[in-house]
Motif scaffolding. Structure first.
Motif, mmCIF file in Angstrom:
data_model
loop_
_atom_site.group_PDB
_atom_site.id
_atom_site.type_symbol
_atom_site.label_atom_id
_atom_site.label_comp_id
_atom_site.label_asym_id
_atom_site.label_seq_id
_atom_site.Cartn_x
_atom_site.Cartn_y
_atom_site.Cartn_z
ATOM 1 N N ASN A 134 -21.932 -36.394 -21.555
ATOM 2 C CA ASN A 134 -22.405 -36.513 -19.992
ATOM 3 C C ASN A 134 -22.536 -35.273 -19.296
ATOM 4 O OD1 ASN A 134 -23.223 -39.435 -20.284
ATOM 5 N ND2 ASN A 134 -20.951 -39.980 -19.772
ATOM 6 N N VAL A 135 -21.389 -34.623 -19.583
ATOM 7 C CA VAL A 135 -20.984 -33.435 -18.845
ATOM 8 C C VAL A 135 -21.833 -32.310 -19.134
ATOM 9 C CG1 VAL A 135 -19.333 -31.425 -18.463
ATOM 10 C CG2 VAL A 135 -18.417 -33.640 -18.510
ATOM 11 N N TRP A 136 -22.065 -32.132 -20.678
ATOM 12 C CA TRP A 136 -22.840 -30.910 -21.050
ATOM 13 C C TRP A 136 -24.106 -31.193 -20.850
ATOM 14 C CZ3 TRP A 136 -21.860 -25.916 -21.950
ATOM 15 C CH2 TRP A 136 -20.691 -25.591 -22.241
ATOM 16 N N SER A 137 -24.890 -32.456 -21.036
ATOM 17 C CA SER A 137 -26.255 -32.679 -20.920
ATOM 18 C C SER A 137 -26.774 -32.075 -19.406
ATOM 19 C CB SER A 137 -26.449 -34.223 -20.999
ATOM 20 O OG SER A 137 -25.892 -34.916 -20.181
ATOM 21 N N HIS A 138 -25.737 -32.560 -18.350
ATOM 22 C CA HIS A 138 -26.198 -32.101 -16.996
ATOM 23 C C HIS A 138 -25.955 -30.737 -16.702
ATOM 24 C CE1 HIS A 138 -27.231 -36.378 -15.142
ATOM 25 N NE2 HIS A 138 -27.916 -36.006 -16.243
ATOM 26 N N LEU A 139 -24.919 -30.157 -17.218
ATOM 27 C CA LEU A 139 -24.677 -28.606 -17.384
ATOM 28 C C LEU A 139 -26.048 -27.755 -17.767
ATOM 29 C CD1 LEU A 139 -21.176 -27.591 -18.386
ATOM 30 C CD2 LEU A 139 -22.291 -27.267 -16.141
ATOM 31 N N ILE A 140 -26.419 -28.204 -18.895
ATOM 32 C CA ILE A 140 -27.740 -27.756 -19.298
ATOM 33 C C ILE A 140 -28.932 -27.786 -18.312
ATOM 34 C CG2 ILE A 140 -29.445 -27.805 -21.443
ATOM 35 C CD1 ILE A 140 -27.102 -28.638 -23.071
ATOM 36 N N GLY A 141 -28.751 -29.057 -17.529
ATOM 37 C CA GLY A 141 -29.810 -29.528 -16.810
ATOM 38 C C GLY A 141 -29.765 -28.499 -15.697
ATOM 39 N N ILE A 142 -28.761 -28.057 -15.077
ATOM 40 C CA ILE A 142 -28.299 -27.158 -14.175
ATOM 41 C C ILE A 142 -29.133 -25.730 -14.598
ATOM 42 C CG2 ILE A 142 -26.933 -25.692 -12.851
ATOM 43 C CD1 ILE A 142 -24.990 -28.144 -12.934
ATOM 44 N N LEU A 143 -28.860 -25.221 -15.705
ATOM 45 C CA LEU A 143 -29.604 -24.160 -16.088
ATOM 46 C C LEU A 143 -30.961 -24.247 -16.206
ATOM 47 C CD1 LEU A 143 -26.913 -23.353 -19.246
ATOM 48 C CD2 LEU A 143 -27.031 -22.333 -16.988
ATOM 49 N N TYR A 144 -31.355 -25.399 -16.867
ATOM 50 C CA TYR A 144 -33.057 -25.414 -16.830
ATOM 51 C C TYR A 144 -33.548 -25.822 -15.615
ATOM 52 C CZ TYR A 144 -37.578 -27.542 -17.872
ATOM 53 O OH TYR A 144 -38.913 -27.753 -18.265
ATOM 54 N N ILE A 145 -33.069 -26.162 -14.538
ATOM 55 C CA ILE A 145 -33.521 -26.231 -13.184
ATOM 56 C C ILE A 145 -33.426 -25.058 -12.701
ATOM 57 C CG2 ILE A 145 -33.671 -27.423 -11.021
ATOM 58 C CD1 ILE A 145 -34.489 -29.069 -13.056
ATOM 59 N N GLY A 146 -32.404 -24.110 -12.753
ATOM 60 C CA GLY A 146 -32.362 -22.782 -12.473
ATOM 61 C C GLY A 146 -33.565 -21.901 -13.041
ATOM 62 N N HIS A 147 -33.713 -22.122 -14.291
ATOM 63 C CA HIS A 147 -35.032 -21.631 -14.854
ATOM 64 C C HIS A 147 -36.358 -21.856 -14.153
ATOM 65 C CE1 HIS A 147 -37.984 -20.073 -17.711
ATOM 66 N NE2 HIS A 147 -38.272 -21.508 -17.709
ATOM 67 N N LEU A 148 -36.522 -23.263 -13.888
ATOM 68 C CA LEU A 148 -37.621 -23.455 -13.214
ATOM 69 C C LEU A 148 -37.874 -23.005 -11.750
ATOM 70 C CD1 LEU A 148 -37.763 -27.303 -14.092
ATOM 71 C CD2 LEU A 148 -38.865 -25.397 -15.262
ATOM 72 N N LEU A 149 -36.494 -22.943 -11.076
ATOM 73 C CA LEU A 149 -36.708 -22.009 -9.721
ATOM 74 C C LEU A 149 -37.226 -20.812 -9.951
ATOM 75 C CD1 LEU A 149 -35.821 -23.393 -6.847
ATOM 76 C CD2 LEU A 149 -33.764 -22.085 -7.269
ATOM 77 N N TYR A 150 -36.680 -20.002 -10.787
ATOM 78 C CA TYR A 150 -37.290 -18.856 -10.913
ATOM 79 C C TYR A 150 -38.659 -18.675 -11.533
ATOM 80 C CZ TYR A 150 -37.921 -14.200 -13.258
ATOM 81 O OH TYR A 150 -38.360 -12.958 -13.497
ATOM 82 N N TYR A 151 -38.872 -19.544 -12.428
ATOM 83 C CA TYR A 151 -40.305 -19.881 -12.993
ATOM 84 C C TYR A 151 -41.348 -19.952 -11.856
ATOM 85 C CZ TYR A 151 -44.109 -21.532 -16.009
ATOM 86 O OH TYR A 151 -45.243 -21.883 -16.240
ATOM 87 N N TYR A 152 -41.140 -21.123 -11.167
ATOM 88 C CA TYR A 152 -42.050 -21.405 -10.186
ATOM 89 C C TYR A 152 -42.160 -20.595 -8.983
ATOM 90 C CZ TYR A 152 -43.099 -25.629 -12.663
ATOM 91 O OH TYR A 152 -43.400 -26.569 -13.804
ATOM 92 N N ASN A 153 -41.108 -19.809 -8.581
ATOM 93 C CA ASN A 153 -40.979 -18.951 -7.561
ATOM 94 C C ASN A 153 -41.963 -17.548 -8.021
ATOM 95 O OD1 ASN A 153 -40.227 -17.672 -5.111
ATOM 96 N ND2 ASN A 153 -39.175 -16.049 -6.392
ATOM 97 N N GLN A 154 -42.152 -17.587 -9.204
ATOM 98 C CA GLN A 154 -42.994 -16.524 -9.693
ATOM 99 C C GLN A 154 -44.432 -16.721 -9.487
ATOM 100 O OE1 GLN A 154 -42.083 -13.228 -10.904
ATOM 101 N NE2 GLN A 154 -40.037 -14.183 -9.938
ATOM 102 N N ARG A 155 -44.778 -17.990 -9.393
ATOM 103 C CA ARG A 155 -45.948 -18.860 -9.336
ATOM 104 C C ARG A 155 -46.464 -19.024 -7.932
ATOM 105 N NH1 ARG A 155 -44.259 -18.213 -13.750
ATOM 106 N NH2 ARG A 155 -45.616 -18.211 -15.899
ATOM 107 N N LEU A 156 -45.392 -19.605 -7.169
ATOM 108 C CA LEU A 156 -45.713 -20.224 -5.966
ATOM 109 C C LEU A 156 -45.317 -19.290 -4.855
ATOM 110 C CD1 LEU A 156 -44.527 -23.835 -6.663
ATOM 111 C CD2 LEU A 156 -47.103 -23.013 -6.714
ATOM 112 N N LYS A 157 -44.343 -18.303 -5.058
ATOM 113 C CA LYS A 157 -43.873 -17.439 -3.970
ATOM 114 C C LYS A 157 -43.379 -18.203 -2.882
ATOM 115 C CE LYS A 157 -45.637 -14.092 -6.374
ATOM 116 N NZ LYS A 157 -45.134 -13.266 -7.309
ATOM 117 N N PHE A 158 -42.163 -18.734 -3.032
ATOM 118 C CA PHE A 158 -41.612 -19.670 -2.141
ATOM 119 C C PHE A 158 -41.505 -18.918 -0.759
ATOM 120 C CE2 PHE A 158 -39.470 -21.758 -5.869
ATOM 121 C CZ PHE A 158 -40.441 -22.899 -5.855
ATOM 122 N N TYR A 159 -41.154 -17.603 -0.708
ATOM 123 C CA TYR A 159 -40.659 -16.853 0.447
ATOM 124 C C TYR A 159 -42.052 -16.760 1.393
ATOM 125 C CZ TYR A 159 -36.240 -15.884 -1.407
ATOM 126 O OH TYR A 159 -35.025 -15.967 -1.714
#
Length: 361
Positions: free
Chosen positions: A89-114
């Motif tokens: 339970n702990v590690w599945s969501h720890l990996i989830g945090i890393l993955y969403i952090g990656h998505l945040l970077y990935y989509y920021n490159q494409r959508l330009k959040f700022y």
């Protein structure tokens, strides 16, 4: 069968057999997976059983792998790297945090959040997903210290669930809803999402603090019904966009349909304690319903983000013509819900302290 002779004719420099190479790689992968599984099963684990801990900390049909109560905080932090019934339970969501952090970077490159204000609802939803995963990790890692800590940790987990439900609905209405539905219900939809998010947190905290073991069925109704209503309301824009289903489905429709199916499967596994109900004690460390539910949540988030992003690409001209969302409205609504949920948790924490004080007298 792959025709390696023809490949060798066109690519004479290839000095290996594709069939042999693939078979060897699959065999190695199988051996590694088997070794990992056996290692996890044989790893020394925490010795407490369901007979050694208070009933409030016992998970139905989970018999072994519980951690001791009233240990130093370091004991629970270090358990992150040991085998117990919450490790997955702990590690599945720890990996989830890393993955969403990656998505945040990935989509920021494409959508330009700022620079692109139309991408702010996307950024808000990614942030709520990260908060949800963090709250879950915190709860499952530390809740075993005491009964009071257990209730507090999972009350914090409900904050994450509430926020993620709100963030999902916010994402769906802005990018995936048909234009006529968006025009009709835009601001009312978000306001109702806020109310349903607060209700989900309130109802779960009430169930957690009010009911005592052995739990009546009403406890689960108080927990699952408001969350189910929040989820149904959040996916209405997807359902309207999906039906009638036209096969073959495009990529974003497959993601949306997959998200809905995975949530139903995960919810059933979690609510009815499947599959451990049929083999108590056999799935204490890996494979229990809560583990599978966490896997479903991870896959749901993956389908959700990719599907909505493809919706944005498909409908970008329409979305860009809408009035630009205000940062205060996007981030402010998320922060408002978070603050109200924190107030709800603090209220029930105070109620618990007063109740405990009365019992001591």
């Amino acid at each position: 069968m792959l025709d390696t002779t023809r490949l060798a004719y066109y690519f004479p420099t290839l000095s290996f057999s594709f069939e042999h190479d693939i078979r060897t790689r699959l065999q190695r992968l199988h051996l590694r997976a088997r070794s990992t599984f056996i290692s996890l099963q044989d790893m020394s684990h925490y010795p407490c059983t369901s007979n050694d801990i208070p009933p409030i900390l016992i998970e139905p049909f989970i018999l072994r792998g519980y951690r001791s109560l009233n240990q130093p905080w370091s004991y629970y932090w270090k358990s992150l790297f040991h085998k117990h019934n919450e490790t997955i339970n702990v590690w599945s969501h720890l990996i989830g945090i890393l993955y969403i952090g990656h998505l945040l970077y990935y989509y920021n490159q494409r959508l330009k959040f700022y620079e692109n204000s139309h991408s702010w609802p996307f950024a808000v939803s990614l942030c709520t997903a990260i908060i949800m995963f963090m709250c879950s990790v915190f709860a499952h890692l530390l809740h075993s210290k005491s009964e009071t800590v257990h209730k507090t940790c999972f009350a914090i987990d409900y904050i994450g669930v509430s926020l993620h439900g709100f963030g999902s609905g916010f994402l769906h209405i802005y990018y995936s809803a048909p234009q006529w539905y968006y025009d009709k219900i835009e601001y009312q939809y978000v306001f109702i999402l806020l109310l349903l998010g607060m209700l989900a947190c309130l109802s779960n905290c009430f169930a957690q603090y009010y009911f005592c073991p052995p739990y009546p069925p009403l406890k689960r109704i108080c927990q699952f019904l408001p969350c189910g209503i929040l989820w149904i309301y959040s996916v209405i824009p997807l359902i309207i966009g999906l039906f009638p289903l036209n096969f073959p489905l495009d990529s974003c429709s497959m993601c949306h349909l997959g998200q809905i199916i995975l949530f139903i499967i995960g919810g059933i596994l979690f609510a009815f304690d499947l599959p451990q109900r049929f083999c108590p004690g056999a799935l204490d460390f890996i494979g229990q319903g809560h583990h599978l539910f966490h896997l479903c949540v991870y896959l749901i988030t993956l389908c959700q983000m990719h599907g909505v992003y493809w919706d944005y690409e498909k409908n970008q001209k329409i979305i860009d013509q809408r009035s630009k969302p205000h940062l205060i409205f996007c981030a402010g609504s998320m922060i408002c819900l978070m603050l109200w949920n924190i107030i709800i948790v603090c209220y029930f924490r105070r109620y618990l302290r007063e109740k405990h004080h009365v019992h001591k007298k």
